[in-house]
Scaffold this motif. Sequence first.
Motif: not given
Length: 254
Positions: A99-107, A123-125
């Motif tokens: 989680k970096e500012g508005s950037y999210y990734r959860n792989f 995991r988000i989508k």
Amino acid sequence: MKNFLIFIFSFNIILTSAQLDNVNSEERLKYRIHYGFLNAGLATLSTKKTIYNNTPHLHVRGEGRSTGAVRAFFKVDDVYESYINIQTGLPSFYIRNVKEGSYYRNFASTFKANSGIVSLHDRIKNTTQTFKIPMDIQDMLSCFYHLRNLTTHQLKLGSSIKINVWIDDEVYPFMLRVTGKEIVSTRFGKIHALRIIPSVMSGRVFKAKEGVTLWVTDDANHIPIQLKAELAVGSLKADLIEYTNVKHPFNFSK
């Protein structure tokens, strides 16, 4: 500043098939990250031996967060995890949750041993894809611990080593060159170190193809003690500020 924790992990990279017998369980390393003149954040790496799929693994967890004034305008909370097969030194399961500012990734990446295939779950989508990968693939954390198990001969002055690294949904080719030996000053004292230049892709995170310099202890630990990178905007620097349960004693001098 986007993806600034990649600065810590993405270039601690060399390939080897050695067992992970040079790393203690419950080891912990902590780095302070500077963005220009600002204290930008902290990053920690910790290890624990565990069983994954009925096989001994090293569970590595990397955490990074922005701090101080930087956190006020750019909040970063990153978690990386890797389950590394102790016998082969290859990753079995890898998580990148950032989680970096508005950037999210959860792989979550599951490497299927001896198949040249990785299963990537977003995991988000809540979607899953499969990709073909080189048999010698490493993730961003497993690379760090491969570096730790190389011999003095493998890290001799002038040597170059190529490795393929899995980042998000792509394979990135890296090349490491050992370019010198230096005495580096740290908060613990001075120590002999190897200067390593990784070749990285320019135009995405780093300013130039070889915009990164890494110093690792010239001893059995091979622990990065100082890192510098010229980014597309600004520069980053990281220094080792804490360590516990390293396998081999450091030889710091005043």
